[in-house]
Design an enzyme around this catalytic site. Structure first.
Site, PDB file in Angstrom:
ATOM      1  N   HIS A 150       0.853  -1.188   0.000  1.00 25.24           N
ATOM      2  CA  HIS A 150       0.000   0.000   0.000  1.00 25.24           C
ATOM      3  C   HIS A 150       0.888   1.237   0.000  1.00 25.24           C
ATOM      4  CE1 HIS A 150      -3.503   2.534   0.653  1.00 25.24           C
ATOM      5  NE2 HIS A 150      -2.700   3.254   1.424  1.00 25.24           N
ATOM      6  N   ASP A 178     -15.229   2.075   7.095  1.00 18.69           N
ATOM      7  CA  ASP A 178     -14.190   2.946   6.559  1.00 18.69           C
ATOM      8  C   ASP A 178     -14.705   3.749   5.374  1.00 18.69           C
ATOM      9  OD1 ASP A 178     -11.409   3.934   6.263  1.00 18.69           O
ATOM     10  OD2 ASP A 178     -11.622   2.946   4.325  1.00 18.69           O
ATOM     11  N   ARG A 207     -14.553  12.322   6.391  1.00 21.11           N
ATOM     12  CA  ARG A 207     -13.296  13.008   6.714  1.00 21.11           C
ATOM     13  C   ARG A 207     -12.922  13.987   5.609  1.00 21.11           C
ATOM     14  NH1 ARG A 207      -9.634   8.335   6.631  1.00 21.11           N
ATOM     15  NH2 ARG A 207      -7.939   9.802   6.894  1.00 21.11           N
ATOM     16  N   SER A 240      -7.740   3.662   8.834  1.00 20.58           N
ATOM     17  CA  SER A 240      -8.437   3.547   7.556  1.00 20.58           C
ATOM     18  C   SER A 240      -7.691   2.584   6.630  1.00 20.58           C
ATOM     19  CB  SER A 240      -8.548   4.931   6.899  1.00 20.58           C
ATOM     20  OG  SER A 240      -9.007   4.821   5.570  1.00 20.58           O
ATOM     21  N   LYS A 246      -8.714  -1.832   5.971  1.00 19.19           N
ATOM     22  CA  LYS A 246      -8.955  -2.413   4.646  1.00 19.19           C
ATOM     23  C   LYS A 246      -7.945  -3.518   4.336  1.00 19.19           C
ATOM     24  CE  LYS A 246      -8.940   1.716   2.821  1.00 19.19           C
ATOM     25  NZ  LYS A 246      -9.162   3.012   2.171  1.00 19.19           N
TER      26      LYS A 246
END
Length: 425
Positions: A86, A165, A172, A187, A191
């Site tokens: 990620h 999320d 947000r 967050s 995931k």
């Protein structure tokens, strides 16, 4: 007897700087997912969290509650170890595209559940959708079959993963609470843990074009996420990488696919190659595989996996990529060295040309974006092309030129920070 909770007392607890209990966190995340806690109340809590912070225990409970809001995937039946990457997002960050097939070519299974772009950073799915025929949405069964057969899949995350999320992320975005390290970390990790990968490598960007402008904040975010992953049984590590300057030579959808294919063909910009190989080494190490990714890039094995991965999702890896109807060239105004190139400005220019979206659900232009013909530290000559702007809509060009206005400078010599700052395990 379960204790009774209400949203206002939970907001007050955090507003006044106290620690939220596991029971309070579970209640508020579950109630918000089910619509019993209103957006106004969750906005107030998110702002309290941004201002007061959460400690490691609270962040861990918050992440677990978000995972519990939906389904969890399980890849343990696959014959290969799974590992995912990620990135916290940057400009010209097309690394997922060459990286997933490269790591798969070395023997791991890579379930890369990705997202779409919002704002100045492009989404991986938007980039791949510029390939004719390619589709982002797969069923779980299709995803498993492709991981088994090809070893890599880049697709949209199913709606069932961490629905809390999805709701909180949208909130947000419009309430000024995106920057909270606790909320960013929970967050991302809710995931990724729900996705069921057994190992995860994080590329945490710092610099002008990143969320985290300074290395201390980036390091805190990376350490928080590494702890969350490892506590949840996912072998997690992070690289802190530089995002003062944009990556490679392109920002846009089809433009970045073209550059990724160049990397898979053994060429491409040296910074993109360096980061792809470094992340591949980190991912293979996390997956317990001893292999040389640089060799798999050089000998064409990664390219073979790329072609199979694109074809498996309906794409034609041989099809020409879309080309923009309009281009505009910006020329260097002096001889010398390119001493700066502001990543954020380049990202905003690409977005204004049509490569990104202003609202969720908006269409993006596949061919739009910015190409730069020199990187920081390169020699440039007056009158030479420095940027080429690509768009299908001519009237978008002036705003993009305005974004690039003060974004670059030419001087005597350039200072570049190393691309990879540190590793966090």
């Amino acid at each position: 007897m379960a204790e009774h909770h209400d949203a206002v007392s939970i907001i007050r607890t955090k507003r006044d700087g106290a620690e939220l209990s596991r029971s309070q966190i579970n209640w508020v995340i579950d109630s918000y997912t089910r619509g019993l806690v209103s957006d106004e109340q969750m906005s107030a809590l998110a702002m309290a969290v941004l201002l007061q912070g959460m400690n490691r225990t609270e962040i861990s409970h918050w992440t677990a509650a978000m995972i519990a809001s939906g389904e969890r995937m399980n890849f343990t039946t696959l014959p290969k170890p799974t590992v995912d990457k990620h990135s916290t997002g940057g400009v010209g960050d097309k690394i997922t595209l060459p990286l997933a097939p490269l790591v798969a070519a070395c023997g791991a299974a890579v379930p890369q559940l990705s997202g779409r772009g919002l704002g100045h950073t492009g989404g991986t799915l938007d980039k791949l959708e510029s390939i004719p025929g390619w589709r982002a949405s797969l069923t779980n069964a299709e995803m498993f079959a492709q991981l088994n057969d090809v070893g890599a899949v880049i697709c949209a995350a199913g709606i069932g993963l961490a629905p809390a999320d999805k709701k909180l992320y949208a909130l947000r975005d419009v309430t000024g609470t995106v920057e909270s390290i606790a909320l960013i970390a929970s967050s991302i990790m809710s995931k990724k843990i729900a996705e069921g990968t057994s190992a995860l490598v994080l590329d945490v960007k710092c610099g002008a074009g990143a969320f985290m402008k300074n290395i201390e904040d980036a390091r805190e975010l990376a350490q928080t996420m590494v702890h969350l992953g490892n506590d949840a049984g996912v072998r997690t590590s992070a690289l802190l990488t530089d995002m003062d300057f944009p990556l490679g030579l392109t920002a846009g959808n089809a433009l970045e696919v073209r550059e990724s294919v160049e990397v898979l063909a053994g060429g491409g910009p040296s910074d993109v190659v360096e980061l792809t190989v470094a992340l591949a080494e980190e991912m293979l190490s996390a997956a317990g595989i001893d292999a040389d990714p640089a060799a798999a890039l050089a000998d064409g094995r990664a390219m073979d996996v790329w072609r199979r991965m694109i074809a498996a999702q309906g794409g034609d890896p041989e099809a020409p990529l879309p080309i923009a109807r309009e281009t505009e060239v910006v020329r260097a105004d002096a001889d010398g060295v390119l001493t700066s190139l502001d990543a954020m400005s380049v990202g905003i220019a690409a977005w204004r040309l049509g490569a990104g979206r202003q609202r969720q659900g908006e269409q993006v232009q596949a061919a739009a974006g910015v190409e730069w013909h020199a990187q920081v530290g390169d020699q440039v000559k007056s009158g030479e092309a420095l940027f080429t702007l690509h768009t299908d809509t001519e009237d978008r060009i002036p705003a993009a030129l305005a974004a690039l206005g003060g974004a670059w400078s030419i001087g005597e010599a350039a200072q570049r920070r190393p691309l990879i700052h540190e590793r966090i395990r």
